[in-house]
Design a protein around this motif. Structure first.
Motif, PDB file in Angstrom:
ATOM      1  N   ALA A 163     -18.512  -3.036  20.608  1.00 30.51           N
ATOM      2  CA  ALA A 163     -19.487  -3.829  19.852  1.00 30.51           C
ATOM      3  C   ALA A 163     -20.412  -4.594  20.783  1.00 30.51           C
ATOM      4  N   SER A 164     -19.878  -5.051  21.914  1.00 29.51           N
ATOM      5  CA  SER A 164     -20.705  -5.774  22.880  1.00 29.51           C
ATOM      6  C   SER A 164     -21.728  -4.865  23.544  1.00 29.51           C
ATOM      7  N   GLU A 165     -21.516  -3.549  23.408  1.00 30.20           N
ATOM      8  CA  GLU A 165     -22.445  -2.565  23.975  1.00 30.20           C
ATOM      9  C   GLU A 165     -23.340  -1.962  22.894  1.00 30.20           C
ATOM     10  N   GLY A 166     -23.221  -2.480  21.675  1.00 33.38           N
ATOM     11  CA  GLY A 166     -24.061  -1.986  20.592  1.00 33.38           C
ATOM     12  C   GLY A 166     -23.510  -0.791  19.852  1.00 33.38           C
ATOM     13  N   ILE A 167     -22.226  -0.480  20.063  1.00 32.21           N
ATOM     14  CA  ILE A 167     -21.581   0.635  19.357  1.00 32.21           C
ATOM     15  C   ILE A 167     -20.661   0.049  18.295  1.00 32.21           C
ATOM     16  N   ASP A 168     -20.924   0.404  17.045  1.00 31.30           N
ATOM     17  CA  ASP A 168     -20.182  -0.155  15.913  1.00 31.30           C
ATOM     18  C   ASP A 168     -19.081   0.824  15.504  1.00 31.30           C
ATOM     19  N   ALA A 169     -17.852   0.559  15.952  1.00 28.66           N
ATOM     20  CA  ALA A 169     -16.733   1.484  15.738  1.00 28.66           C
ATOM     21  C   ALA A 169     -15.881   1.052  14.550  1.00 28.66           C
ATOM     22  N   GLU A 170     -15.534   2.016  13.740  1.00 27.92           N
ATOM     23  CA  GLU A 170     -14.623   1.796  12.621  1.00 27.92           C
ATOM     24  C   GLU A 170     -13.209   2.166  13.074  1.00 27.92           C
ATOM     25  N   VAL A 171     -12.219   1.386  12.642  1.00 27.60           N
ATOM     26  CA  VAL A 171     -10.828   1.640  13.025  1.00 27.60           C
ATOM     27  C   VAL A 171      -9.995   1.816  11.760  1.00 27.60           C
ATOM     28  N   ILE A 172      -9.342   2.975  11.656  1.00 27.36           N
ATOM     29  CA  ILE A 172      -8.494   3.290  10.501  1.00 27.36           C
ATOM     30  C   ILE A 172      -7.075   3.541  10.972  1.00 27.36           C
ATOM     31  N   ASP A 173      -6.131   2.832  10.351  1.00 25.87           N
ATOM     32  CA  ASP A 173      -4.706   3.016  10.590  1.00 25.87           C
ATOM     33  C   ASP A 173      -4.192   4.068   9.607  1.00 25.87           C
ATOM     34  N   LEU A 224       0.855  -1.178   0.000  1.00 25.73           N
ATOM     35  CA  LEU A 224       0.000   0.000   0.000  1.00 25.73           C
ATOM     36  C   LEU A 224       0.893   1.231   0.000  1.00 25.73           C
ATOM     37  N   ALA A 225       0.618   2.161  -0.865  1.00 26.58           N
ATOM     38  CA  ALA A 225       1.512   3.295  -1.100  1.00 26.58           C
ATOM     39  C   ALA A 225       1.659   4.174   0.136  1.00 26.58           C
ATOM     40  N   ILE A 226       2.782   4.871   0.191  1.00 25.23           N
ATOM     41  CA  ILE A 226       2.983   5.901   1.206  1.00 25.23           C
ATOM     42  C   ILE A 226       1.868   6.930   1.087  1.00 25.23           C
ATOM     43  N   GLY A 227       1.326   7.334   2.227  1.00 23.05           N
ATOM     44  CA  GLY A 227       0.266   8.341   2.220  1.00 23.05           C
ATOM     45  C   GLY A 227      -1.132   7.786   2.119  1.00 23.05           C
ATOM     46  N   LYS A 228      -1.264   6.449   2.165  1.00 21.14           N
ATOM     47  CA  LYS A 228      -2.574   5.819   2.106  1.00 21.14           C
ATOM     48  C   LYS A 228      -2.906   5.165   3.445  1.00 21.14           C
ATOM     49  N   ALA A 229      -4.056   5.517   3.998  1.00 22.78           N
ATOM     50  CA  ALA A 229      -4.520   4.905   5.241  1.00 22.78           C
ATOM     51  C   ALA A 229      -5.121   3.532   4.950  1.00 22.78           C
TER      52      ALA A 229
END
Length: 327
Positions: free
Chosen positions: A225-235, A191-196
């Motif tokens: 997620a176990s509490e019903g909150i759907d979190a997205e994670v971006i590196d 994955l190129a430099i500068g791409k998350a």
């Protein structure tokens, strides 16, 4: 075909492959040769490549970083290893005033294809002088690229990407990641430099982070997620350049954002990201942005105090809950 390696082994494999492929590539730094590197990354490489390509340097970061710049200007492909990020401040004049500026000041005549690797981050009880996370500082400097590999795949890929770049590239390797294991596929296009990179899809909240905090964020997302909150994670993967396109797309998708950053809050990369979101996607937000950073103190030696000073899974979860409570 993928193999399971440690983060340390992935960096070492990339270094070996680069040196086998291109005789211009060499490694220099404190204890990289006979000792095998302060984090054992270059173990065994002196025996394979000899002392002219695995160079133990004097304890002078300014001197050997400057030597690396000179070698790069003369057609070599040096990899400078600075033992820990705090020591990079001793080479800051070379990095900022020479490596980052020579292409501009020469009117485009002289590139500086220099790679600088260094260990970063707290959590190893190395106290206030050896627990810094200064990658956000270096991301302030035009002329540099700043990479923060979190995964085994990126630890490998980013060495090759940095060596292929015509400009100076700094790679910040969190010291707690060296023993972690993961999958490496050397046939996979990097994955190129500068791409998350999206690590976890979610619809309620986006967590933007990098380095070791990626894994803390993923663990927090499971709890949420176990509490019903759907979190997205971006590196984020790269702090300079930042992937504004991916960041703004995430804001438009979940409308709630938090940043997890091991740097101190004041003047941090998290502040820069928040400012960019305000400039480019403010009206997409359904709640004020949040962030989890290291405590604004010199890092303590005592383990319980050090743990309290760093971003933790529980503080990430708490911030996410707070953001979800906002109207």
């Amino acid at each position: 075909m993928s193999t399971i390696l440690t983060y340390r082994e992935a960096v070492r494999q990339a270094l070996r492959e680069a040196m086998e492929k291109d005789e211009r590539v060499f490694l220099m730094g404190e204890d990289v040769g006979r000792y095998g590197g302060s984090f054992a990354v270059s173990m065994g490489m002196l025996e394979q490549f000899g002392s002219e390509r695995i160079i133990d340097t004097p304890l002078s970061e300014s001197a050997f970083t400057g030597a690396g710049i000179g070698a790069a200007l003369n057609g070599m492909r040096p990899i400078v290893e600075i033992m820990t990020v705090n020591f990079s401040l001793l080479a800051l004049d070379q990095i900022m005033n020479n490596a980052a500026t020579l292409l501009h000041m020469s009117g485009g005549q002289f590139s500086v294809p220099l790679v600088i690797r260094m260990a970063t981050g707290g959590g190893k009880q190395l106290a206030a002088q050896h627990s810094h996370s200064l990658e956000g500082w270096f991301a302030h400097i035009p002329g540099l690229k700043v990479l923060t590999p979190a995964t085994v795949q990126d630890a490998y890929d980013m060495v090759h990407l940095a060596l292929a770049d015509p400009d100076p590239v700094l790679i910040f390797e969190n010291s707690l990641l060296y023993n972690t294991k993961g999958s490496l596929d050397t046939a996979l296009p990097p994955l190129a430099i500068g791409k998350a990179k999206l690590h976890r899809e979610g619809k309620d909240l986006t967590i933007l982070t990098y380095g070791i905090s990626v894994f803390k964020a993923l663990e927090a997302a499971e709890i949420l997620a176990s509490e019903g909150i759907d979190a997205e994670v971006i590196d984020l993967r790269s702090l300079r350049p930042l992937d504004d396109e991916a960041i703004m797309a995430a804001v438009r998708k979940t409308h709630r954002v938090m940043i997890v950053d091991e740097g101190w809050k004041s003047g941090s990369i998290s502040a820069e990201i928040m400012a960019r979101i305000n400039e480019q996607a403010f009206f997409e937000l359904d709640a004020p942005m949040g962030r989890v950073c290291s405590a604004e103190v010199p890092f303590p030696y005592a383990k319980h105090l050090e743990d309290a000073a760093l971003p933790r899974v529980e503080t990430i979860v708490a911030m996410a809950r707070k953001l979800m409570e906002e109207l």
